[in-house]
Structure formats: C-alpha cells, structure tokens
Design an enzyme around this catalytic site. Structure first.
Site, PDB file in Angstrom:
ATOM      1  N   ARG A  42      15.926  17.256 -45.787  1.00  0.00           N
ATOM      2  CA  ARG A  42      15.129  18.232 -46.515  1.00  0.00           C
ATOM      3  C   ARG A  42      15.958  18.926 -47.595  1.00  0.00           C
ATOM      4  O   ARG A  42      17.155  19.138 -47.421  1.00  0.00           O
ATOM      5  CB  ARG A  42      14.585  19.294 -45.553  1.00  0.00           C
ATOM      6  CG  ARG A  42      13.709  18.742 -44.433  1.00  0.00           C
ATOM      7  CD  ARG A  42      13.415  19.827 -43.394  1.00  0.00           C
ATOM      8  NE  ARG A  42      12.407  19.424 -42.444  1.00  0.00           N
ATOM      9  CZ  ARG A  42      12.661  18.772 -41.314  1.00  0.00           C
ATOM     10  NH1 ARG A  42      13.918  18.458 -41.021  1.00  0.00           N
ATOM     11  NH2 ARG A  42      11.695  18.441 -40.486  1.00  0.00           N
ATOM     12  N   ARG A  93       0.868  24.593 -43.026  1.00  0.00           N
ATOM     13  CA  ARG A  93       1.744  23.771 -43.856  1.00  0.00           C
ATOM     14  C   ARG A  93       0.954  22.561 -44.322  1.00  0.00           C
ATOM     15  O   ARG A  93       0.253  21.921 -43.515  1.00  0.00           O
ATOM     16  CB  ARG A  93       2.967  23.297 -43.059  1.00  0.00           C
ATOM     17  CG  ARG A  93       4.085  22.742 -43.939  1.00  0.00           C
ATOM     18  CD  ARG A  93       5.197  22.134 -43.096  1.00  0.00           C
ATOM     19  NE  ARG A  93       4.885  20.770 -42.707  1.00  0.00           N
ATOM     20  CZ  ARG A  93       5.374  20.152 -41.629  1.00  0.00           C
ATOM     21  NH1 ARG A  93       6.187  20.795 -40.800  1.00  0.00           N
ATOM     22  NH2 ARG A  93       5.034  18.907 -41.361  1.00  0.00           N
ATOM     23  N   GLU A 142      -0.795  20.784 -41.270  1.00  0.00           N
ATOM     24  CA  GLU A 142      -0.183  21.252 -40.019  1.00  0.00           C
ATOM     25  C   GLU A 142      -0.559  22.714 -39.797  1.00  0.00           C
ATOM     26  O   GLU A 142      -0.013  23.617 -40.420  1.00  0.00           O
ATOM     27  CB  GLU A 142       1.336  21.098 -40.103  1.00  0.00           C
ATOM     28  CG  GLU A 142       1.815  19.658 -40.258  1.00  0.00           C
ATOM     29  CD  GLU A 142       1.829  18.893 -38.944  1.00  0.00           C
ATOM     30  OE1 GLU A 142       1.445  19.491 -37.912  1.00  0.00           O
ATOM     31  OE2 GLU A 142       2.211  17.724 -38.943  1.00  0.00           O
TER      32      GLU A 142
END
Length: 310
Positions: free
Chosen positions: A221, A255, A272
């Site tokens: 990430r 999300r 999410e």
C-alpha cells in the site's frame, strides 16, 4: 454521555489490524472509553457497552452463521456499527448486482449458485466478455483474497473445475474479468467516515498470474489522493447502498475499492461496509477524524436514551 465502546476483533486477526492502535489512542483522546474485544469471547457482557464497532473480526469467514448470530444478539442489547442490515447485505458480494441495478459502475460480474453447471457458467461468462483475456473466480463470501484465483481464457476447463470445487462446498461464486489496468495502476481504496471522504491509498495488484495471491502486507500500500472521478463513483456507491438499505443517516464508515477499465473509467471492485481496513498508518489525521464522528454518534445514542427512544 455514554462513551463506552467495544472495538471488535478476534484472536487471529488482531496481529494484522494496523489501524487498531491508532484508533484506540484517538478514541481515548476524544474521551471515549474504548476496549479491544474479541467477538468470539463468550465471557463478554456486550450490553455493558454503549456501542459495538466492528473492526477486524476477520475469522468470521470460517463461521459466518455464528458471526451473524452474534451480530444479531449485539443488536438486541446495544448499538452495532455498522448496523445489522448493512452487515448482512455487505458480507455477500451479490451486493454488486444491487449497485449495478442502481446505475453505479461496477466491475462486470456473473454469479453462480450451488447446483449450477460450472462449465456452462464459465462458457457463458466468457462469451459475454469476449475481450477478457483472463477471468477471476472467487466465493461471494470471503475476505483477504482467500480462495480467489485468476485464470487465462485458454484455461477455461481449469476455471470451471475450480468453480465446481467451490460449488461443491455449497458456496456461491462470482466471476469477473481480470482488468489489466490493475497491473499498471493498482487499486484505489477510498475511506469515508460519516459519509465524508477521509483519505485513500493505492494497493498494488495482489492476484498474480500464476494463480497465487500475494500477501496484502503494508508494503503493498501507498498513500495517495483520490481523483475527482474516483470520489464521484465512491460517493455514488455509498449513496446507492444507503438507498437500497433505506438508511436514515449516513453510514458511520465505509471503504470503496476501485479499479479502472480499459477506457480508464473507475469501477467499483468491492464496497466494504462491515469490517474494512482503513489504512490509517498512511493518513495520520484519519484516526482522529474517525474518533470524532464516533463521539458524535455516541452522544446521539446517549441523547436518544435520555429521551426514551429505542
């Protein structure tokens, strides 16, 4: 003010919940009495909390009926965030069909139910998506890319065999084209608190060509700022979810995971709304922002109780 909050995880997931330390500290700074709790702990009296916040109960994948029973119990004795109807809807990727029906751009998806002809399902999906050089096969209920595999078009028989394997386990399956853009641009995850965009990260491609899945570690990430078209699609997805579920207030958290198609247009890969990672280490103020909106919700709960509302 009722400010006693359970931050829910489990024994196997807490080690990879990189948000939890930051969120715990931020809650305490906002005057919230936050406790880390396992949803599997039979000795916890959940009614002593003013609210229960799902954070990383990721072992639910192996015991979904028990997890949903626990969520139902918690809903009966206190407040669950996000609420039970959201959890039930979001834990099964059939929700993508609901988003598509509402006009939200999503990654094209086909669904296969237990008892169906796996080979026919794969053949039909490939015929509908002639430009797809590869397809992705995954169960509709899952987390962290568990049991997800990627197959080239030439391996149709192998893909069908894998679909059949999942169906034999009484699992529903989702088929999607593998979009090459993810190899070049990765995936963008946009995090929202109380319906407001907070921050985003870029996640590199984790589903490898050899069929294996790279571990979604922190080095996969990087921080990034979402583009305007990505923010628009993410907002549309959250609005569509709220409308579908007939919610009366914005979701406390959510999300939206996006990838771009061949024309560079953002598509929803996943939404999410139950127990997402927020990648807080990549956005220093995000934990404080989330704690602040939690504090407001707790105050609302306390006020409603004082006024005698359920």
């Amino acid at each position: 003010m009722g400010n006693h909050l359970a931050l829910v995880t489990d024994e196997t997931s807490i080690a990879i919940d990189y948000d939890m330390p930051l969120l715990l500290d931020a809650c305490r700074e906002e005057g919230i009495r936050a406790e880390i709790c396992s949803w599997r702990d039979p000795d916890i009296e959940w009614d002593r909390f003013d609210a229960v916040l799902l954070r990383s109960p990721w072992s639910y994948v192996e015991s979904l009926p028990q997890f949903l029973d626990w969520c139902e119990y918690v809903t009966d004795v206190t407040y669950l965030f996000n609420p039970l109807p959201v959890v039930r809807w979001n834990l099964d990727k059939h929700y993508l069909a609901d988003l598509a029906a509402a006009g939200v751009p999503v990654v094209p998806s086909g669904f296969v139910a237990p008892g169906a002809d796996a080979a026919a399902a794969v053949r039909t999906f490939l015929a509908r998506h002639e430009q797809a050089r590869e397809i992705v096969v995954k169960p509709t209920v899952g987390a962290y890319s568990k049991d997800v595999q990627r197959f080239p078009r030439s391996s149709r028989a192998e893909a069908a065999a894998y679909v059949a394997k999942l169906l034999d386990q009484d699992r529903h399956v989702i088929l999607q084209p593998y979009l090459d853009s993810v190899d070049h641009h990765g995936e963008t995850d946009l995090i929202h608190f109380d319906g407001v965009y907070s921050h985003a990260i870029r996640k590199r491609a984790l589903l490898l060509a050899d069929g294996t899945v790279d571990e979604p570690t922190q080095d996969a990430r990087t921080a990034r700022d979402a583009a305007e078209d990505e923010r628009a699609v993410a907002s549309a997805a959250l609005d569509a979810a709220a409308a579908h579920l007939r919610l009366t207030e914005p979701l406390l958290y959510g999300r939206v995971d996006l990838i771009r198609d061949a024309d560079a247009k953002p598509l929803v890969l996943e939404l999410e709304l139950c127990e997402p990672s927020f990648s807080m280490p990549f956005s220093e103020p995000s934990a404080r922002r989330f704690a602040q909106v939690i504090a407001v919700r707790l105050e609302e709960i306390s006020r409603n109780r004082t006024n005698g509302q359920s």
